[in-house]
Design a protein around this motif. Structure first.
Motif, PDB file in Angstrom:
ATOM      1  N   SER A   1     -92.468  39.041 -79.400  1.00  0.00           N
ATOM      2  CA  SER A   1     -92.330  40.478 -79.204  1.00  0.00           C
ATOM      3  C   SER A   1     -90.989  40.927 -79.775  1.00  0.00           C
ATOM      4  N   VAL A   2     -91.020  41.784 -80.795  1.00  0.00           N
ATOM      5  CA  VAL A   2     -89.810  42.233 -81.479  1.00  0.00           C
ATOM      6  C   VAL A   2     -89.199  43.417 -80.731  1.00  0.00           C
ATOM      7  N   ARG A   3     -87.871  43.403 -80.603  1.00  0.00           N
ATOM      8  CA  ARG A   3     -87.139  44.484 -79.963  1.00  0.00           C
ATOM      9  C   ARG A   3     -86.211  45.140 -80.986  1.00  0.00           C
ATOM     10  N   ALA A   4     -86.013  46.447 -80.838  1.00  0.00           N
ATOM     11  CA  ALA A   4     -85.090  47.190 -81.696  1.00  0.00           C
ATOM     12  C   ALA A   4     -84.629  48.424 -80.926  1.00  0.00           C
ATOM     13  N   GLY A   5     -83.582  49.069 -81.442  1.00  0.00           N
ATOM     14  CA  GLY A   5     -83.122  50.315 -80.857  1.00  0.00           C
ATOM     15  C   GLY A   5     -82.709  50.185 -79.402  1.00  0.00           C
ATOM     16  N   SER A   6     -83.004  51.222 -78.619  1.00  0.00           N
ATOM     17  CA  SER A   6     -82.579  51.242 -77.220  1.00  0.00           C
ATOM     18  C   SER A   6     -83.245  50.149 -76.408  1.00  0.00           C
ATOM     19  N   SER A   7     -84.464  49.758 -76.776  1.00  0.00           N
ATOM     20  CA  SER A   7     -85.139  48.679 -76.063  1.00  0.00           C
ATOM     21  C   SER A   7     -84.372  47.370 -76.197  1.00  0.00           C
ATOM     22  N   LEU A   8     -83.864  47.113 -77.382  1.00  0.00           N
ATOM     23  CA  LEU A   8     -83.072  45.902 -77.598  1.00  0.00           C
ATOM     24  C   LEU A   8     -81.778  45.958 -76.783  1.00  0.00           C
ATOM     25  N   SER A   9     -81.102  47.104 -76.822  1.00  0.00           N
ATOM     26  CA  SER A   9     -79.836  47.235 -76.092  1.00  0.00           C
ATOM     27  C   SER A   9     -80.032  47.037 -74.602  1.00  0.00           C
ATOM     28  N   LYS A  10     -81.130  47.551 -74.079  1.00  0.00           N
ATOM     29  CA  LYS A  10     -81.396  47.381 -72.651  1.00  0.00           C
ATOM     30  C   LYS A  10     -81.705  45.927 -72.328  1.00  0.00           C
ATOM     31  N   SER A  11     -82.418  45.258 -73.207  1.00  0.00           N
ATOM     32  CA  SER A  11     -82.689  43.835 -73.007  1.00  0.00           C
ATOM     33  C   SER A  11     -81.384  43.039 -72.982  1.00  0.00           C
ATOM     34  N   ALA A  12     -80.475  43.372 -73.895  1.00  0.00           N
ATOM     35  CA  ALA A  12     -79.181  42.692 -73.929  1.00  0.00           C
ATOM     36  C   ALA A  12     -78.394  42.976 -72.660  1.00  0.00           C
ATOM     37  N   ARG A  13     -78.487  44.202 -72.183  1.00  0.00           N
ATOM     38  CA  ARG A  13     -77.765  44.584 -70.969  1.00  0.00           C
ATOM     39  C   ARG A  13     -78.271  43.804 -69.756  1.00  0.00           C
ATOM     40  N   LEU A  14     -79.543  43.524 -69.726  1.00  0.00           N
ATOM     41  CA  LEU A  14     -80.127  42.788 -68.608  1.00  0.00           C
ATOM     42  C   LEU A  14     -79.787  41.304 -68.641  1.00  0.00           C
ATOM     43  N   SER A  15     -79.459  40.783 -69.807  1.00  0.00           N
ATOM     44  CA  SER A  15     -79.205  39.358 -69.947  1.00  0.00           C
ATOM     45  C   SER A  15     -77.799  38.998 -69.472  1.00  0.00           C
ATOM     46  N   PRO A  16     -77.639  37.889 -68.777  1.00  0.00           N
ATOM     47  CA  PRO A  16     -76.281  37.464 -68.395  1.00  0.00           C
ATOM     48  C   PRO A  16     -75.420  37.122 -69.603  1.00  0.00           C
ATOM     49  N   TYR A  17     -76.062  36.857 -70.743  1.00  0.00           N
ATOM     50  CA  TYR A  17     -75.310  36.545 -71.956  1.00  0.00           C
ATOM     51  C   TYR A  17     -74.799  37.797 -72.658  1.00  0.00           C
ATOM     52  N   GLY A  18     -75.428  38.935 -72.400  1.00  0.00           N
ATOM     53  CA  GLY A  18     -74.943  40.191 -72.963  1.00  0.00           C
ATOM     54  C   GLY A  18     -75.414  40.491 -74.363  1.00  0.00           C
ATOM     55  N   TYR A  19     -76.371  39.728 -74.887  1.00  0.00           N
ATOM     56  CA  TYR A  19     -76.870  40.000 -76.229  1.00  0.00           C
ATOM     57  C   TYR A  19     -78.315  39.550 -76.340  1.00  0.00           C
ATOM     58  N   ALA A  20     -78.953  39.943 -77.443  1.00  0.00           N
ATOM     59  CA  ALA A  20     -80.333  39.532 -77.726  1.00  0.00           C
ATOM     60  C   ALA A  20     -80.392  39.029 -79.164  1.00  0.00           C
ATOM     61  N   THR A  21     -81.198  38.010 -79.408  1.00  0.00           N
ATOM     62  CA  THR A  21     -81.326  37.423 -80.736  1.00  0.00           C
ATOM     63  C   THR A  21     -82.791  37.079 -81.010  1.00  0.00           C
ATOM     64  N   TRP A  22     -83.011  36.484 -82.158  1.00  0.00           N
ATOM     65  CA  TRP A  22     -84.301  35.875 -82.457  1.00  0.00           C
ATOM     66  C   TRP A  22     -84.272  34.438 -81.940  1.00  0.00           C
ATOM     67  N   PRO A  23     -85.436  33.889 -81.572  1.00  0.00           N
ATOM     68  CA  PRO A  23     -85.461  32.501 -81.094  1.00  0.00           C
ATOM     69  C   PRO A  23     -85.253  31.501 -82.224  1.00  0.00           C
ATOM     70  N   ASN A  24     -84.674  30.377 -81.875  1.00  0.00           N
ATOM     71  CA  ASN A  24     -84.536  29.285 -82.835  1.00  0.00           C
ATOM     72  C   ASN A  24     -85.848  28.506 -82.897  1.00  0.00           C
ATOM     73  N   PHE A  25     -86.009  27.728 -83.942  1.00  0.00           N
ATOM     74  CA  PHE A  25     -87.205  26.906 -84.079  1.00  0.00           C
ATOM     75  C   PHE A  25     -87.044  25.622 -83.277  1.00  0.00           C
ATOM     76  N   GLY A  26     -88.125  25.180 -82.685  1.00  0.00           N
ATOM     77  CA  GLY A  26     -88.076  23.969 -81.890  1.00  0.00           C
ATOM     78  C   GLY A  26     -89.474  23.556 -81.473  1.00  0.00           C
ATOM     79  N   PRO A  27     -89.573  22.479 -80.683  1.00  0.00           N
ATOM     80  CA  PRO A  27     -90.885  21.941 -80.302  1.00  0.00           C
ATOM     81  C   PRO A  27     -91.768  22.935 -79.550  1.00  0.00           C
ATOM     82  N   LYS A  28     -91.133  23.835 -78.767  1.00  0.00           N
ATOM     83  CA  LYS A  28     -91.913  24.765 -77.957  1.00  0.00           C
ATOM     84  C   LYS A  28     -92.079  26.133 -78.624  1.00  0.00           C
TER      85      LYS A  28
END
Length: 391
Positions: A46-73
């Protein structure tokens, strides 16, 4: 499209934090840029942008939002389909998408195939680097010490060796890709801003090296930091607390380890010099640590950083108390009394009970403050979708 691909421990979270809170940007020439992020949900990406992305970052304890890295899961095809859709939307709506994940630097083969499938659109790949010994030391404190408390054993078993020079060289071979390599010093935010003539505000607290006393406490109390990849506690502490600057840094490398890294440093520079312009190489080498070990001498002589200094534990306790006050004020709540410090502390662990109590209060009020400054409907949606930092 702009891909910020790392490297890890090279200022990525600082850049991601600023972009997450200012996702829609315009260059001096009028070019529009849009920072995007993505969540790896059970039903797909699910891609986030604009205010939706900023709100997601605000909710995170890390304070930011990114794309996921590649891995087994992670379902790589789903990620690339989401990237392609983001690229097409940018072309359709007139903006340049910015995508970021510090782990992508080593996944050039996956990107080469995807970009070929898309017809090789023009892409900027932005890379920030730091000198080999400096990066290795930082990586050990970020990841290694939580699983192996011996630097030699960690280096021997480490599956995240410094191969970024080779990675950069491979990225440059992908058609229609422009690779931009810069030093993470003095700071990635101003450098990225200059690259695209943006006005990014560097007014937020970013992930920095934790004080030695905090690392020591977390090592003794692992429920606050179970693994090397669960650093949310440190991000919360850094968001609210200031511990002063004494000029010291966490250090783990001795003469033997420095010598073992010399071939890596030489090979890295060899790769970079083949793909970077002379001007860019000169700028990179303005940091003397790329070619000289002299800047590390004082750290090497001082030896392995002590994590059980009682004075450091005391400073940690009082710094946490001050941060707790700031957090409660920001949340609009009445500040409870901090627990009393130990009466006659002798060892660092004598402070652990008091520190643990303050830290638990800080984590609680940080979560309260983050969730209560976001509209109710978005909090409920975030809870439903499971917004969180992707591993």
């Amino acid at each position: 499209m702009i891909l910020h691909v790392g490297a890890p421990k090279c200022g990525s979270s600082a850049l991601q934090t600023v972009l997450s809170h200012s996702p829609d940007l315009k260059g001096h020439d009028g070019t529009k840029y849009r920072y995007t992020a993505a969540l790896n949900l059970s039903e797909g990406i699910s891609v986030r942008a604009g205010s939706s992305l900023s709100k997601s970052a605000r909710l995170s304890p890390y304070g930011y939002a990114t794309w996921p890295n590649f891995g087994p899961k992670i379902d790589s095809p789903s990620i690339f389909r989401a990237m392609q859709a983001t690229l097409k939307k940018g072309l359709r709506c007139g903006f340049v998408p910015i995508l970021s994940c510090e782990g992508w630097i080593g996944h050039h083969t996956l990107f080469a195939q995807a970009l070929a499938d898309w017809g090789h659109p023009p892409v900027d790949v932005v890379v920030f680097l730091r000198p080999v010994a400096d990066w290795t030391n930082a990586a050990y404190w970020q990841w290694g010490i939580w699983s192996v408390q011996d630097i030699d054993r960690w280096l021997a078993r480490n599956n995240m060796n410094y191969a970024f020079g080779q990675d950069v060289a491979i990225w440059t071979k992908i058609p229609n890709v422009r690779v931009i390599v810069r030093s993470m010093r003095p700071d990635v935010i101003s450098t990225f801003s200059a690259l695209y003539d943006l006005r990014l505000k560097n007014d937020r607290r970013h992930n920095t090296a934790s004080p030695a006393a905090l690392i020591g406490f977390l090592m003794r109390n692992r429920h606050f930091r179970p693994t090397g990849h669960e650093a949310s506690t440190e991000f919360v502490v850094q968001r609210w607390c200031s511990f002063g600057v004494d000029g010291s840094k966490l250090w783990a490398l001795g003469p033997r380890q420095i010598r073992s890294l010399r071939p890596v440093a030489s090979e890295t520079l060899k790769h970079l010099q083949t793909v970077m312009t002379p001007e860019d190489i000169e700028t990179l080498l303005a940091d003397p640590r790329w070619e000289s070990e002299t800047p590390y001498h004082s750290n090497i002589i001082a030896g392995l950083t002590r994590l059980d200094d009682p004075e450091g534990a005391a400073a940690l306790y009082w710094g946490l108390c001050e941060g707790l006050k700031k957090a409660f004020e920001a949340a609009g709540l009445s500040l409870p009394d901090c627990p009393s410090p130990p009466t006659s502390p002798v060892y660092a662990h004598d402070w652990d009970t008091a520190i643990a109590t303050v830290l638990e209060m800080l984590l609680w009020v940080d979560e309260y403050e983050r969730h209560n400054t976001v509209p109710f409907w978005h909090r409920k949606l975030a809870s439903y979708l499971g917004l969180r930092k992707q591993a």
